[in-house]
Design a protein around this motif. Structure first.
Motif, PDB file in Angstrom:
ATOM      1  N   ALA A  21       0.873  -1.109  -0.004  1.00  0.00           N
ATOM      2  CA  ALA A  21      -0.019  -0.152  -0.062  1.00  0.00           C
ATOM      3  C   ALA A  21       0.967   1.443   0.127  1.00  0.00           C
ATOM      4  N   LEU A  22       0.637   2.506  -0.725  1.00  0.00           N
ATOM      5  CA  LEU A  22       1.392   3.476  -0.857  1.00  0.00           C
ATOM      6  C   LEU A  22       0.731   4.551  -0.076  1.00  0.00           C
ATOM      7  N   VAL A  23       1.602   5.281   0.622  1.00  0.00           N
ATOM      8  CA  VAL A  23       0.805   6.454   1.540  1.00  0.00           C
ATOM      9  C   VAL A  23       2.068   7.582   1.152  1.00  0.00           C
ATOM     10  N   THR A  24       1.293   8.830   0.555  1.00  0.00           N
ATOM     11  CA  THR A  24       2.048   9.767   0.333  1.00  0.00           C
ATOM     12  C   THR A  24       2.332  10.599   1.358  1.00  0.00           C
ATOM     13  N   ASP A  25       3.470  11.546   1.239  1.00  0.00           N
ATOM     14  CA  ASP A  25       3.896  12.595   2.203  1.00  0.00           C
ATOM     15  C   ASP A  25       2.660  13.545   2.563  1.00  0.00           C
ATOM     16  N   GLU A  26       1.873  14.043   1.441  1.00  0.00           N
ATOM     17  CA  GLU A  26       0.879  14.841   1.697  1.00  0.00           C
ATOM     18  C   GLU A  26      -0.396  14.348   2.476  1.00  0.00           C
ATOM     19  N   ALA A  27      -0.593  13.006   2.249  1.00  0.00           N
ATOM     20  CA  ALA A  27      -1.591  12.319   3.245  1.00  0.00           C
ATOM     21  C   ALA A  27      -1.092  12.225   4.473  1.00  0.00           C
ATOM     22  N   ILE A  28       0.152  12.228   4.784  1.00  0.00           N
ATOM     23  CA  ILE A  28       0.561  12.102   6.137  1.00  0.00           C
ATOM     24  C   ILE A  28       0.446  13.532   6.609  1.00  0.00           C
ATOM     25  N   LYS A  29       1.153  14.579   6.091  1.00  0.00           N
ATOM     26  CA  LYS A  29       1.158  15.700   6.335  1.00  0.00           C
ATOM     27  C   LYS A  29      -0.280  16.366   6.759  1.00  0.00           C
ATOM     28  N   ARG A  30      -1.308  16.251   6.106  1.00  0.00           N
ATOM     29  CA  ARG A  30      -2.714  16.683   6.073  1.00  0.00           C
ATOM     30  C   ARG A  30      -3.544  15.878   7.058  1.00  0.00           C
ATOM     31  N   GLN A  31      -3.249  14.340   7.245  1.00  0.00           N
ATOM     32  CA  GLN A  31      -4.199  13.495   7.953  1.00  0.00           C
ATOM     33  C   GLN A  31      -3.453  12.693   9.238  1.00  0.00           C
ATOM     34  N   GLN A  32      -2.362  13.372   9.278  1.00  0.00           N
ATOM     35  CA  GLN A  32      -1.364  12.640  10.435  1.00  0.00           C
ATOM     36  C   GLN A  32      -1.279  11.278  10.139  1.00  0.00           C
ATOM     37  N   LEU A  82      -2.607  -0.062   6.881  1.00  0.00           N
ATOM     38  CA  LEU A  82      -2.167  -0.993   7.486  1.00  0.00           C
ATOM     39  C   LEU A  82      -3.625  -2.078   7.745  1.00  0.00           C
ATOM     40  N   THR A  83      -4.778  -1.521   8.191  1.00  0.00           N
ATOM     41  CA  THR A  83      -5.703  -2.320   8.443  1.00  0.00           C
ATOM     42  C   THR A  83      -6.308  -3.071   7.207  1.00  0.00           C
ATOM     43  N   LYS A  84      -6.199  -2.511   6.222  1.00  0.00           N
ATOM     44  CA  LYS A  84      -6.817  -2.977   4.746  1.00  0.00           C
ATOM     45  C   LYS A  84      -5.868  -4.170   4.479  1.00  0.00           C
ATOM     46  N   ILE A  85      -4.524  -3.887   4.644  1.00  0.00           N
ATOM     47  CA  ILE A  85      -3.580  -4.966   4.070  1.00  0.00           C
ATOM     48  C   ILE A  85      -4.008  -6.096   4.968  1.00  0.00           C
ATOM     49  N   VAL A  86      -4.053  -5.889   6.325  1.00  0.00           N
ATOM     50  CA  VAL A  86      -4.265  -7.074   7.167  1.00  0.00           C
ATOM     51  C   VAL A  86      -5.646  -7.604   6.924  1.00  0.00           C
ATOM     52  N   ASN A  87      -6.644  -6.992   6.898  1.00  0.00           N
ATOM     53  CA  ASN A  87      -7.996  -7.495   6.513  1.00  0.00           C
ATOM     54  C   ASN A  87      -8.015  -8.467   5.155  1.00  0.00           C
ATOM     55  N   GLN A  88      -7.191  -7.910   4.041  1.00  0.00           N
ATOM     56  CA  GLN A  88      -7.267  -8.625   2.807  1.00  0.00           C
ATOM     57  C   GLN A  88      -6.270  -9.916   3.180  1.00  0.00           C
ATOM     58  N   LEU A  89      -5.228  -9.919   3.825  1.00  0.00           N
ATOM     59  CA  LEU A  89      -4.404 -10.887   4.268  1.00  0.00           C
ATOM     60  C   LEU A  89      -5.041 -12.052   4.855  1.00  0.00           C
ATOM     61  N   VAL A  90      -5.880 -11.476   6.130  1.00  0.00           N
ATOM     62  CA  VAL A  90      -6.581 -12.544   6.895  1.00  0.00           C
ATOM     63  C   VAL A  90      -7.631 -13.068   6.032  1.00  0.00           C
ATOM     64  N   LYS A  91      -8.457 -12.469   5.117  1.00  0.00           N
ATOM     65  CA  LYS A  91      -9.267 -13.060   4.396  1.00  0.00           C
ATOM     66  C   LYS A  91      -8.803 -14.201   3.287  1.00  0.00           C
TER      67      LYS A  91
END
Length: 306
Positions: free
Chosen positions: A103-114, A122-131
């Motif tokens: 999964a990709l997380v941009t610097d802009e997303a981190i700056k604006r949404q912490q 992380l949650t979505k990756i784990v959900n898909q792996l569990v499934k």
């Protein structure tokens, strides 16, 4: 202000520097993944054995009996003890497979949404792996287990359903094999779980004074000594499983020893974070190299038509 050494671990909420320190630490990401994964994999609850794989495959024996090949005999005084063979189970080989996602997380997303975009990724990756892993494991169990009995009536019909009897009948059938199995788990899909929770025969038999009735708590963890595990990943609708999780099988995980990967538990889900400076973003990866192994298919029983 005194200088602390080693420095305190970074938190997961704060400024961009703190979040970047978190992403730059595979160990911390692995710990976060473990927190998300904990109690999520039903495959690890059903196949409780833990096998270490090297070379990409595991060899194992299935349905090995617990008795010798000859009956015990009466021995006369001074006579020689009879010799017996002890047969092995059928040999099988299973190859591990690598399952994972980035999964990709941009610097802009981190700056604006912490930390929020990091946590959601992380949650979505784990959900898909569990499934994926749970579907694979439940399909392997369903294929290996051939013993079945039909439910007395559909569990969704309160007037005629006999959920407790059907579950106990499966337990009795497994124990009647006289192979040392002791069933401890009932696996149902989400709709079956709702039917079990609402069955009047079961709810009327529960204690009323402790405040733990399903109508209040929304939970029913055990039934006649069987731990109830609901899952949306059963391969066939209308089928419940009663099994002995202690001997049914296990998960065979392989440690590829790839650089940069960390697992908080030593096996299972691995994590890696990759900084892509050219694109001002982080690549977050979770993977598991594993194969489910069913060693004692006789330790499980299907209830059909539920």
């Amino acid at each position: 202000m005194p200088i602390l050494y080693p420095p305190a671990a970074p938190t997961i909420s704060g400024d961009v520097v703190t979040i970047s320190r978190f992403l730059n630490s595979p160990t911390m990401v692995a710990r976060r993944l473990r927190t998300l994964v904990e109690q999520r994999f039903i495959s690890d609850a059903l196949l409780t054995g833990r096998f270490s794989v090297s070379g990409g495959a595991i060899q194992y024996e299935t349905s090995e009996g617990i008795y010798s090949d000859r009956p015990t005999q009466s021995i006369a005084p001074g006579a020689e003890y009879p010799l017996t063979t002890v047969g092995n189970g059928a040999a099988s080989i299973a190859a591990t497979q690598k399952w994972g996602q980035d999964a990709l997380v941009t610097d802009e997303a981190i700056k604006r949404q912490q930390f929020d975009p990091v946590d959601r990724a992380l949650t979505k990756i784990v959900n898909q792996l569990v499934k994926t892993i749970d579907s694979l494991s439940l399909s392997a169990i369903a294929t290996a287990v051939t013993q079945t009995t039909a439910a007395t009536a559909s569990w969704g019909t309160p007037a005629s359903a006999r959920i407790l009897y059907d579950a106990l009948k499966a337990v009795a059938n497994i124990r009647a094999l006289n192979l040392g199995y002791d069933p401890d788990t009932l696996v149902v899909d989400d709709l079956m779980w709702a039917n079990v929770m609402a069955d009047p025969t079961i709810t009327n038999a529960l204690a009323r004074e402790d405040g733990q009735q399903p109508v209040k708590t929304g939970q029913l963890k055990t039934l006649a000594g069987l731990t109830i595990l609901p899952t949306p990943n059963l391969p066939t609708a209308g089928v419940a499983l009663v099994l002995d999780s202690k001997v049914l099988g296990g998960m065979a995980d392989e440690d590829l020893q790839s650089p940069g990967y960390v697992s908080a538990s030593g096996v299972g889900v691995e994590a890696k974070t990759i900084r892509e400076d050219a694109d001002d973003r982080w690549r977050i990866r979770a993977r598991r190299v594993t194969v489910p192994v069913v060693i004692e298919p006789g330790a499980a029983w299907k209830i059909t038509g539920v």
